[in-house]
Design a protein around this motif. Structure first.
Motif, PDB file in Angstrom:
ATOM      1  N   ILE A 217     -17.144  14.127  36.554  1.00  0.00           N
ATOM      2  CA  ILE A 217     -16.866  15.521  36.297  1.00  0.00           C
ATOM      3  C   ILE A 217     -15.635  16.181  36.377  1.00  0.00           C
ATOM      4  CG2 ILE A 217     -17.853  17.670  37.155  1.00  0.00           C
ATOM      5  CD1 ILE A 217     -20.126  16.277  38.627  1.00  0.00           C
ATOM      6  N   LEU A 218     -15.233  16.747  35.405  1.00  0.00           N
ATOM      7  CA  LEU A 218     -13.739  17.207  35.406  1.00  0.00           C
ATOM      8  C   LEU A 218     -13.864  18.505  35.175  1.00  0.00           C
ATOM      9  CD1 LEU A 218     -10.995  15.960  34.809  1.00  0.00           C
ATOM     10  CD2 LEU A 218     -11.295  16.656  32.407  1.00  0.00           C
ATOM     11  N   GLY A 219     -13.052  19.462  36.219  1.00  0.00           N
ATOM     12  CA  GLY A 219     -12.862  20.701  36.231  1.00  0.00           C
ATOM     13  C   GLY A 219     -11.599  21.176  35.434  1.00  0.00           C
ATOM     14  N   LEU A 220     -11.732  22.093  34.432  1.00  0.00           N
ATOM     15  CA  LEU A 220     -10.828  22.553  33.737  1.00  0.00           C
ATOM     16  C   LEU A 220     -10.399  23.872  33.947  1.00  0.00           C
ATOM     17  CD1 LEU A 220      -8.792  21.766  31.285  1.00  0.00           C
ATOM     18  CD2 LEU A 220     -10.790  22.391  29.742  1.00  0.00           C
ATOM     19  N   VAL A 221      -9.423  24.236  34.814  1.00  0.00           N
ATOM     20  CA  VAL A 221      -9.234  25.512  35.321  1.00  0.00           C
ATOM     21  C   VAL A 221      -8.003  26.264  34.835  1.00  0.00           C
ATOM     22  CG1 VAL A 221      -8.531  26.595  37.456  1.00  0.00           C
ATOM     23  CG2 VAL A 221     -10.074  24.663  37.410  1.00  0.00           C
ATOM     24  N   GLY A 222      -8.130  27.551  34.690  1.00  0.00           N
ATOM     25  CA  GLY A 222      -6.907  28.354  34.131  1.00  0.00           C
ATOM     26  C   GLY A 222      -7.084  29.733  33.879  1.00  0.00           C
ATOM     27  N   GLU A 223      -6.123  30.741  33.812  1.00  0.00           N
ATOM     28  CA  GLU A 223      -6.545  32.020  33.428  1.00  0.00           C
ATOM     29  C   GLU A 223      -7.262  32.371  32.129  1.00  0.00           C
ATOM     30  OE1 GLU A 223      -3.317  34.845  35.616  1.00  0.00           O
ATOM     31  OE2 GLU A 223      -2.369  32.820  34.756  1.00  0.00           O
ATOM     32  N   SER A 224      -7.524  33.426  31.937  1.00  0.00           N
ATOM     33  CA  SER A 224      -8.039  33.765  30.772  1.00  0.00           C
ATOM     34  C   SER A 224      -6.957  33.597  29.678  1.00  0.00           C
ATOM     35  CB  SER A 224      -8.328  35.416  30.419  1.00  0.00           C
ATOM     36  OG  SER A 224      -9.489  35.586  31.549  1.00  0.00           O
TER      37      SER A 224
ATOM     38  N   HIS B 117     -12.539  29.593  35.498  1.00  0.00           N
ATOM     39  CA  HIS B 117     -11.562  30.461  36.102  1.00  0.00           C
ATOM     40  C   HIS B 117     -11.351  30.243  37.612  1.00  0.00           C
ATOM     41  CE1 HIS B 117     -14.286  33.604  36.170  1.00  0.00           C
ATOM     42  NE2 HIS B 117     -13.677  33.751  37.143  1.00  0.00           N
ATOM     43  N   ASP B 118     -12.550  29.949  37.993  1.00  0.00           N
ATOM     44  CA  ASP B 118     -12.783  29.893  39.507  1.00  0.00           C
ATOM     45  C   ASP B 118     -12.501  28.415  40.251  1.00  0.00           C
ATOM     46  OD1 ASP B 118     -13.690  30.323  41.867  1.00  0.00           O
ATOM     47  OD2 ASP B 118     -15.763  30.828  41.318  1.00  0.00           O
ATOM     48  N   LEU B 119     -11.552  28.329  41.092  1.00  0.00           N
ATOM     49  CA  LEU B 119     -11.004  27.238  41.831  1.00  0.00           C
ATOM     50  C   LEU B 119     -11.989  26.891  42.819  1.00  0.00           C
ATOM     51  CD1 LEU B 119      -7.227  27.108  42.371  1.00  0.00           C
ATOM     52  CD2 LEU B 119      -8.475  25.439  41.083  1.00  0.00           C
ATOM     53  N   ALA B 120     -12.830  27.783  43.145  1.00  0.00           N
ATOM     54  CA  ALA B 120     -13.838  27.396  44.366  1.00  0.00           C
ATOM     55  C   ALA B 120     -14.933  26.814  43.929  1.00  0.00           C
ATOM     56  CB  ALA B 120     -14.121  28.806  44.993  1.00  0.00           C
ATOM     57  N   THR B 121     -15.567  27.173  42.544  1.00  0.00           N
ATOM     58  CA  THR B 121     -16.745  26.442  41.941  1.00  0.00           C
ATOM     59  C   THR B 121     -16.289  25.140  41.707  1.00  0.00           C
ATOM     60  OG1 THR B 121     -16.190  27.266  39.839  1.00  0.00           O
ATOM     61  CG2 THR B 121     -18.046  28.364  41.130  1.00  0.00           C
ATOM     62  N   VAL B 122     -15.200  24.766  41.247  1.00  0.00           N
ATOM     63  CA  VAL B 122     -14.587  23.633  40.439  1.00  0.00           C
ATOM     64  C   VAL B 122     -14.324  22.653  41.809  1.00  0.00           C
ATOM     65  CG1 VAL B 122     -12.777  22.453  39.704  1.00  0.00           C
ATOM     66  CG2 VAL B 122     -13.592  24.455  38.592  1.00  0.00           C
ATOM     67  N   SER B 123     -13.881  23.161  42.835  1.00  0.00           N
ATOM     68  CA  SER B 123     -13.689  22.231  44.007  1.00  0.00           C
ATOM     69  C   SER B 123     -15.013  21.679  44.546  1.00  0.00           C
ATOM     70  CB  SER B 123     -12.863  22.939  44.853  1.00  0.00           C
ATOM     71  OG  SER B 123     -13.586  24.031  45.441  1.00  0.00           O
ATOM     72  N   ALA B 124     -16.168  22.635  44.282  1.00  0.00           N
ATOM     73  CA  ALA B 124     -17.526  22.177  44.850  1.00  0.00           C
ATOM     74  C   ALA B 124     -18.211  21.321  44.047  1.00  0.00           C
ATOM     75  CB  ALA B 124     -18.391  23.606  45.064  1.00  0.00           C
ATOM     76  N   LEU B 125     -17.582  20.954  42.890  1.00  0.00           N
ATOM     77  CA  LEU B 125     -18.409  20.161  41.818  1.00  0.00           C
ATOM     78  C   LEU B 125     -17.544  19.231  41.421  1.00  0.00           C
ATOM     79  CD1 LEU B 125     -21.078  20.863  39.922  1.00  0.00           C
ATOM     80  CD2 LEU B 125     -19.361  21.640  38.585  1.00  0.00           C
ATOM     81  N   ALA B 126     -16.299  19.467  41.253  1.00  0.00           N
ATOM     82  CA  ALA B 126     -15.798  18.167  40.237  1.00  0.00           C
ATOM     83  C   ALA B 126     -15.082  17.128  40.817  1.00  0.00           C
ATOM     84  CB  ALA B 126     -14.673  18.937  39.426  1.00  0.00           C
ATOM     85  N   HIS B 127     -14.940  15.910  40.277  1.00  0.00           N
ATOM     86  CA  HIS B 127     -14.072  14.764  40.775  1.00  0.00           C
ATOM     87  C   HIS B 127     -12.512  15.128  40.730  1.00  0.00           C
ATOM     88  CE1 HIS B 127     -17.970  12.798  39.368  1.00  0.00           C
ATOM     89  NE2 HIS B 127     -18.295  12.933  40.717  1.00  0.00           N
ATOM     90  N   ARG B 128     -12.412  15.372  39.243  1.00  0.00           N
ATOM     91  CA  ARG B 128     -11.026  15.567  39.246  1.00  0.00           C
ATOM     92  C   ARG B 128     -10.794  16.927  38.367  1.00  0.00           C
ATOM     93  NH1 ARG B 128      -8.049  12.668  35.398  1.00  0.00           N
ATOM     94  NH2 ARG B 128      -9.890  12.507  34.344  1.00  0.00           N
ATOM     95  N   VAL B 129      -9.607  17.481  38.673  1.00  0.00           N
ATOM     96  CA  VAL B 129      -9.193  18.722  38.060  1.00  0.00           C
ATOM     97  C   VAL B 129      -8.094  18.777  37.308  1.00  0.00           C
ATOM     98  CG1 VAL B 129      -8.079  19.573  40.223  1.00  0.00           C
ATOM     99  CG2 VAL B 129      -9.153  21.329  38.580  1.00  0.00           C
ATOM    100  N   LEU B 130      -8.076  19.560  36.217  1.00  0.00           N
ATOM    101  CA  LEU B 130      -6.985  19.707  35.124  1.00  0.00           C
ATOM    102  C   LEU B 130      -6.510  21.370  35.219  1.00  0.00           C
ATOM    103  CD1 LEU B 130      -8.247  18.207  32.041  1.00  0.00           C
ATOM    104  CD2 LEU B 130      -6.803  16.978  33.776  1.00  0.00           C
ATOM    105  N   VAL B 131      -5.262  21.598  35.473  1.00  0.00           N
ATOM    106  CA  VAL B 131      -4.850  22.991  35.548  1.00  0.00           C
ATOM    107  C   VAL B 131      -4.150  23.322  34.180  1.00  0.00           C
ATOM    108  CG1 VAL B 131      -3.812  24.959  36.957  1.00  0.00           C
ATOM    109  CG2 VAL B 131      -4.962  22.855  37.999  1.00  0.00           C
ATOM    110  N   MET B 132      -4.619  24.424  33.566  1.00  0.00           N
ATOM    111  CA  MET B 132      -4.038  24.513  32.011  1.00  0.00           C
ATOM    112  C   MET B 132      -3.131  26.059  32.544  1.00  0.00           C
ATOM    113  SD  MET B 132      -6.531  23.744  28.896  1.00  0.00           S
ATOM    114  CE  MET B 132      -5.211  23.756  28.009  1.00  0.00           C
TER     115      MET B 132
END
Lengths: 325, 323
Positions: B37-44, B214-229
């Motif tokens: 599970i990969l989180g892809l995070v960033g602003e609009s 765009h929500d780091l909180a949901t990603v932290s609860a879910l993902a194994h790794r995260v990419l910040v764009m």
């Protein structure tokens, strides 16, 4: 749903009542039919006798109530000119107009909607540009001119199709229809094409606009993400999404074509009600005019009712008294 | 180590507009393992959604993939013929969108819509399709599923609608699901449920998940790794715990600080100053420099890659990583 139907039926009845009063008053405001009915050198006695016989000496409102009373019993009166019951007269002409109008609107819709969807789906392709050119022509070229060109081309020069008249009809339910025989169809084709051109143009525009809008929605994007082919998306998703305006215009066009196909009927000598009404206006045949206009109002009201009810079939969100979640 | 499911290398998706070229995705690279599970995070406007649509081959014109490579289970997807890409969509890579109100067709029953999704890939009879659809609806937690196949989307609540959309995505047993902010339009209580169930479903079926948010909180609860764009580039990547505990990139730090939970009650919420730059006129060098508290003259040059254990960042002045 049932309450909605009853409410709509009551509304329809009110519209019919208002329409009959307007038509009656309007028609009686123009010209005096007695001048047409009896010869100018008739004696004053004969004249007074005729006025009494047709009930023209009574006040307008009494004439209207008498007319309304007869109407409710299905009696539209006698034609001044033909000397036969108006209802029989109109009903003998109505099937010709009915099949002509229906054929024209069907051709316009069955061709126009797929062409319009294509033009909306691939707005920049050469075919789409050609389709839009056809629709511009359909809107802007006058009907009578197209009718004459059709006759000139297919009847006079190529000699493929008859130039006018209705040709043989087949009797079904005591009424003659052209579309049931091949030869009858050959007579129907040109006037129907002539009338359908404007409807074709309209349906192309309508479907194109709807499709362009629908293609941008998340619904279509989600369907694509599920791997649906574009053809399936257009047929199953887009067609349903754009169907309400199409059904609306279908109904309006059918109504107005039934009522006002006069030009095409005249050019192709098509023995429909359009010609009848023009003839009755020139001869001030009042009962025919009144009955015709009331009938047209009735057709419009009926078609609108059917269109409204079909919305509920097409959009499930409208089924429960319009309350969408 | 198993073969990766997805290898994205230097992906560039640009929008060729009248006003110029908008580089929505500009050199994105990452690897995804099966079941990860990969989180892809960033602003609009950071390019995270466009990245998702690029993977599934649904970038709308004037957007176009202009460079890079997407290898899915060993197969190159960039330049794949449209019909092969279509056959892949929904069957092997599925997508769930943000607003279930907008994605489901309001005038078709959900049974019909699910059957269409099945019949796009297999010859399935209507009856068999209905059975498979009902089974899947039950799995995503919709009670009395068989009876609800005849219902229209408006007869479901928002959370239930999103479950239907998720069931449609799972229908063909894909190896990868791209979820584009699927909980954003939902109530907070429903969000947590959906999040929990997505995680369980992914684990159960071994499906890899790219969770765009765009929500780091949901990603932290879910993902194994995260990419910040940021501005079409991945500015930081790594295991979700390490990145959130001690980010290397000042932008990630800024995102974390602006989470309401990170602020003491009663204090003003912190925010990253300025707005995301226009993709048509990116500053030279590091695109975050104009908003960055650590920026100096060096930042007008393209930022170097910083490697720190499993983590990477693009920055001239990375923050100290805690040991």
């Amino acid at each position: 749903m049932l309450g909605y139907v009853i409410q709509r039926l009551l509304q329809a009845a009110l519209v019919m009542l208002a329409m009959s009063a307007l038509v009656f008053a309007g028609v009686y405001a123009i010209g005096n039919p007695i001048d047409v009915l009896i010869s100018p050198d008739a004696t004053q006695d004969i004249r007074a006798e005729a006025i009494r016989r047709y009930g023209l000496d009574l006040p307008l409102w009494q004439q209207y109530l008498a007319f309304l009373g007869r109407l409710l019993r299905g009696d539209f009166g006698q034609s001044f000119v033909f000397g036969m019951p108006v209802l029989d007269l109109i009903l003998s002409r109505l099937p010709a107009t009915l099949e002509l109008a229906l054929a024209a609107v069907l051709i316009g819709t069955l061709l126009g909607v797929p062409l319009g969807i294509h033009a909306g789906y691939r707005p920049d392709s050469a075919l789409s540009r050609a389709i839009m050119a056809v629709s511009v022509l359909g809107f802007s070229v006058p009907t009578f001119w197209v009718g004459l060109i059709l006759i000139l081309t297919f009847a006079v020069n190529l000699d493929w199709l008859p130039a006018g008249d209705r040709g043989p009809t087949l009797e079904v339910f005591g009424v003659g229809w052209s579309f049931l025989t091949l030869e009858g169809l050959s007579f129907l084709l040109l006037p129907a094409l002539n009338l359908s051109l404007f409807k074709l143009a309209m349906m192309i525009r309508l479907s194109r606009a709807g499709t362009r809008e629908a293609m941008l929605t998340d619904t279509v994007k989600f369907a694509r993400a599920a791997g649906l082919s574009d053809l399936t998306i257009l047929r199953r998703h887009v067609l349903r999404l754009i169907s309400i305006p199409i059904v609306t215009v279908f109904g309006l066009e059918l109504g107005s074509t039934l009522a006002f196909a006069v030009v095409t009927e005249t050019i192709f000598s098509w023995p429909g009600v359009g010609k009848l009404i023009i003839d009755s206006i020139t001869s001030l045949d009042r009962p025919v005019m009144v009955a015709y206009l009331v009938l047209v109002a009735f057709l419009f009201v009926t078609i609108n009712l059917v269109v409204d009810l079909s919305y509920a079939l097409l959009d499930p969100r409208l089924r429960r008294g319009g309350a969408a979640a | 180590m198993t073969a990766p499911l997805l290898e994205v290398e230097g992906l560039r998706t640009h929008f060729l507009t009248r006003a110029g070229v908008a580089k929505a995705v500009d050199g994105v690279s990452f690897v995804l393992q099966p079941g990860e599970i990969l989180g892809l995070v960033g602003e609009s406007g950071s390019g995270k959604s466009v990245t998702g649509f690029s993977l599934i081959g649904l970038v709308d014109p004037p957007g176009r993939i202009v460079g890079g490579s997407i290898r899915f289970a060993g197969q190159e997807l960039v330049g794949l013929p449209a019909e092969q890409m279509r056959a892949l969509r929904g069957r092997r890579i599925a997508m769930v969108f943000q607003d279930p109100q907008a994605t489901l067709n309001p005038v078709l029953t959900i049974g019909t819509q699910m059957a269409l999704a099945l019949q796009a890939h297999d010859r399935v009879s209507d009856r068999a399709a209905a059975e498979r659809a009902a089974t899947m609806l039950t799995r995503v937690g919709i009670p009395d599923a068989a009876a609800r196949l005849g219902n229209y989307p408006h007869e479901f609540s928002g959370g239930m609608r999103q479950r239907v959309a998720i069931a449609m995505a799972l229908l063909n047993g894909p190896e990868l699901i791209i979820a584009d902010e699927p909980t954003t339009a939902l109530d907070v209580s429903i969000q947590a449920q959906i999040l929990h169930e997505m995680k369980a479903l992914a684990a159960e079926s071994g499906t890899a998940l790219i969770w765009i948010s765009h929500d780091l909180a949901t990603v932290s609860a879910l993902a194994h790794r995260v990419l910040v764009m940021y501005a079409g580039r991945i500015v930081e990547s790594g295991p979700v715990g390490a990145v959130l505990r001690a980010p290397l990139h000042p932008y990630t730090r800024g995102l974390l600080d602006s989470l309401p939970a990170m602020t003491e009650p009663g204090r003003r919420l912190r925010q990253i100053p300025g707005t995301a730059p226009s993709l048509l006129a990116l500053p030279p060098g590091c695109p975050f420099a104009p908003r960055c508290p650590r920026a100096d003259a060096a930042c007008t040059a393209p930022p170097p890659r910083v490697d720190h254990a499993e983590r990477r960042a693009l920055c001239h002045h990375p923050l100290e990583a805690a040991a």
